[in-house]
Scaffold this motif. Structure first.
Motif, PDB file in Angstrom:
ATOM      1  N   ILE A   3       0.856  -1.187   0.000  1.00  0.00           N
ATOM      2  CA  ILE A   3       0.000   0.000   0.000  1.00  0.00           C
ATOM      3  C   ILE A   3       0.890   1.234   0.000  1.00  0.00           C
ATOM      4  O   ILE A   3       1.706   1.434   0.906  1.00  0.00           O
ATOM      5  CB  ILE A   3      -0.908   0.024   1.244  1.00  0.00           C
ATOM      6  CG1 ILE A   3      -1.754  -1.247   1.313  1.00  0.00           C
ATOM      7  CG2 ILE A   3      -1.816   1.259   1.219  1.00  0.00           C
ATOM      8  CD1 ILE A   3      -2.575  -1.368   2.589  1.00  0.00           C
ATOM      9  N   ALA A   8      -3.237   4.952   0.139  1.00  0.00           N
ATOM     10  CA  ALA A   8      -3.818   5.177   1.464  1.00  0.00           C
ATOM     11  C   ALA A   8      -4.640   6.455   1.476  1.00  0.00           C
ATOM     12  O   ALA A   8      -5.741   6.503   2.049  1.00  0.00           O
ATOM     13  CB  ALA A   8      -2.707   5.247   2.506  1.00  0.00           C
ATOM     14  N   TRP A  11      -7.984   5.873  -0.413  1.00  0.00           N
ATOM     15  CA  TRP A  11      -8.907   5.034   0.359  1.00  0.00           C
ATOM     16  C   TRP A  11      -9.524   5.812   1.516  1.00  0.00           C
ATOM     17  O   TRP A  11     -10.702   5.680   1.797  1.00  0.00           O
ATOM     18  CB  TRP A  11      -8.182   3.795   0.877  1.00  0.00           C
ATOM     19  CG  TRP A  11      -7.931   2.761  -0.196  1.00  0.00           C
ATOM     20  CD1 TRP A  11      -8.443   2.753  -1.461  1.00  0.00           C
ATOM     21  CD2 TRP A  11      -7.112   1.603  -0.086  1.00  0.00           C
ATOM     22  NE1 TRP A  11      -7.989   1.656  -2.154  1.00  0.00           N
ATOM     23  CE2 TRP A  11      -7.171   0.927  -1.326  1.00  0.00           C
ATOM     24  CE3 TRP A  11      -6.324   1.073   0.934  1.00  0.00           C
ATOM     25  CZ2 TRP A  11      -6.477  -0.263  -1.561  1.00  0.00           C
ATOM     26  CZ3 TRP A  11      -5.638  -0.114   0.697  1.00  0.00           C
ATOM     27  CH2 TRP A  11      -5.713  -0.779  -0.537  1.00  0.00           C
ATOM     28  N   ASN A  16     -13.747   5.804   3.374  1.00  0.00           N
ATOM     29  CA  ASN A  16     -13.878   5.823   4.826  1.00  0.00           C
ATOM     30  C   ASN A  16     -15.224   6.432   5.215  1.00  0.00           C
ATOM     31  O   ASN A  16     -15.429   7.636   5.081  1.00  0.00           O
ATOM     32  CB  ASN A  16     -12.730   6.624   5.449  1.00  0.00           C
ATOM     33  CG  ASN A  16     -12.517   6.303   6.909  1.00  0.00           C
ATOM     34  OD1 ASN A  16     -13.030   5.304   7.408  1.00  0.00           O
ATOM     35  ND2 ASN A  16     -11.776   7.141   7.609  1.00  0.00           N
ATOM     36  N   ILE A  47      -6.069  -4.287   6.516  1.00  0.00           N
ATOM     37  CA  ILE A  47      -7.132  -3.400   6.053  1.00  0.00           C
ATOM     38  C   ILE A  47      -8.328  -4.246   5.635  1.00  0.00           C
ATOM     39  O   ILE A  47      -8.166  -5.237   4.924  1.00  0.00           O
ATOM     40  CB  ILE A  47      -6.658  -2.552   4.850  1.00  0.00           C
ATOM     41  CG1 ILE A  47      -5.297  -1.909   5.142  1.00  0.00           C
ATOM     42  CG2 ILE A  47      -7.703  -1.502   4.491  1.00  0.00           C
ATOM     43  CD1 ILE A  47      -5.279  -0.965   6.316  1.00  0.00           C
ATOM     44  N   GLN A  59      -8.179   2.322   9.392  1.00  0.00           N
ATOM     45  CA  GLN A  59      -7.987   3.727   9.033  1.00  0.00           C
ATOM     46  C   GLN A  59      -6.759   4.335   9.707  1.00  0.00           C
ATOM     47  O   GLN A  59      -6.102   5.207   9.133  1.00  0.00           O
ATOM     48  CB  GLN A  59      -9.242   4.542   9.348  1.00  0.00           C
ATOM     49  CG  GLN A  59      -9.635   4.629  10.799  1.00  0.00           C
ATOM     50  CD  GLN A  59     -10.751   5.650  11.047  1.00  0.00           C
ATOM     51  OE1 GLN A  59     -11.020   6.505  10.213  1.00  0.00           O
ATOM     52  NE2 GLN A  59     -11.396   5.562  12.191  1.00  0.00           N
ATOM     53  N   LEU A  62      -3.801   3.235   7.608  1.00  0.00           N
ATOM     54  CA  LEU A  62      -3.757   3.982   6.351  1.00  0.00           C
ATOM     55  C   LEU A  62      -3.271   5.411   6.572  1.00  0.00           C
ATOM     56  O   LEU A  62      -2.473   5.933   5.781  1.00  0.00           O
ATOM     57  CB  LEU A  62      -5.137   3.990   5.695  1.00  0.00           C
ATOM     58  CG  LEU A  62      -5.631   2.654   5.138  1.00  0.00           C
ATOM     59  CD1 LEU A  62      -7.052   2.796   4.603  1.00  0.00           C
ATOM     60  CD2 LEU A  62      -4.699   2.131   4.047  1.00  0.00           C
ATOM     61  N   LYS A  66       0.033   7.225   4.968  1.00  0.00           N
ATOM     62  CA  LYS A  66      -0.075   8.508   4.275  1.00  0.00           C
ATOM     63  C   LYS A  66       0.921   9.525   4.812  1.00  0.00           C
ATOM     64  O   LYS A  66       1.649  10.163   4.038  1.00  0.00           O
ATOM     65  CB  LYS A  66      -1.503   9.040   4.406  1.00  0.00           C
ATOM     66  CG  LYS A  66      -1.707  10.440   3.843  1.00  0.00           C
ATOM     67  CD  LYS A  66      -3.135  10.920   4.075  1.00  0.00           C
ATOM     68  CE  LYS A  66      -3.287  12.376   3.645  1.00  0.00           C
ATOM     69  NZ  LYS A  66      -4.690  12.856   3.849  1.00  0.00           N
TER      70      LYS A  66
END
Length: 270
Positions: A3, A8, A11, A16, A47, A59, A62, A66
């Motif tokens: 990922i 990220a 998504w 979310n 995930i 989350q 992710l 990020k």
């Protein structure tokens, strides 16, 4: 799969749902630092998406990818049953208060633990001091909040009374929520005004007596250890106020049980 920070970000932006819990800066920043140092390891925790492509779990991971700018290999599972959301237990355990996207969510969730068991909304219960359910599930707490919208609408009063006089917020909120369903609901506004201001009241006014008791014993009554005592004191004071009675003394007695809020007899479980 690997990922990337870009994946990220996408998504989080598009998958979310608003029903997901509030992000904790402390948690995702800790994850991000581990990723940046190369210390993050691939495990069974990853995930998860539901059958509609909405993010169920991950989350914080992710967000960490990020902000760290590091691509990380993780397990990604699509097509999960969304009904498992309330019982997921990932690296940062979900609490009901985190899932409630409302003001005063912490005291609302705490009050829901009390009112839910009082009205037998789940079984079995694990009670502290015969009053507070210490192990109510997240799903049960959310169900109690939905069944008692008065918890949300009355929460600002409980919060203001705490700031003004140290009156225990969750127990006060439970009394107010029940009172809202009785014929005495129209007296809540004056009740709140007196508790918050403390001005121009007779010495035996139930609101002033309650304020004075909490000022005197707020160290105990304002904590979780004093929930049952604080609830009974608030309920007694409210009952006197609702019925137009003065109150000379305010105390709890051994073996008196949980004091019912006046007017709830018609809908309280037997």
């Amino acid at each position: 799969m690997v990922i990337t920070p870009e994946m990220a970000d996408l998504w989080l932006e598009h998958c979310n749902p608003e029903t997901n819990r509030i992000l904790s800066d402390t948690v995702y920043e800790r994850y991000a630092k581990a990723m940046a140092r190369g210390e993050w390891r691939t495990t069974h925790q990853g995930i998860a998406f539901d059958k509609e492509g909405k993010l169920l779990d991950g989350q914080h991971r992710l967000m960490a990818i990020k902000i760290s700018g590091v691509s990380v290999e993780m397990l990604v599972i699509p097509g999960c049953n969304s009904e498992t959301f309330d019982v997921l237990d990932s690296g940062h355990r979900r609490q009901a208060a985190q899932l409630l996207k409302i003001p005063h969510r912490v005291i609302v969730a705490a009050a829901a633990r009390i009112i839910g068991q009082m009205y037998r909304m789940w079984d079995p219960v694990t009670l502290f001091d015969g009053f507070y359910d210490t192990k109510a599930s997240t799903a049960d707490i959310l169900r109690a909040v939905a069944a008692w919208p008065e918890l949300t609408t009355m929460a600002p009063i409980a919060a203001a009374a705490y700031r003004a006089a140290g009156i225990n917020q969750p127990t006060h909120l439970v009394v107010l929520a029940q009172a809202s369903r009785t014929e005495h609901a129209d007296k809540i506004e004056d009740w709140a005004n007196g508790l918050i201001s403390g001005a121009n009241m007779d010495q035996k006014d139930p609101r002033l007596v309650l304020r004075n008791r909490f000022f005197r014993d707020r160290v105990l009554l304002g904590t979780s250890a004093g929930r049952r005592t604080s609830y009974n004191l608030i309920a007694k004071s409210w009952n006197s106020w609702a019925q137009g009675k003065l109150l000379g003394t305010l105390k709890t007695l051994d073996g008196e049980g949980v004091i019912p809020v006046v007017g709830t007899e018609k809908f309280r479980p037997k």
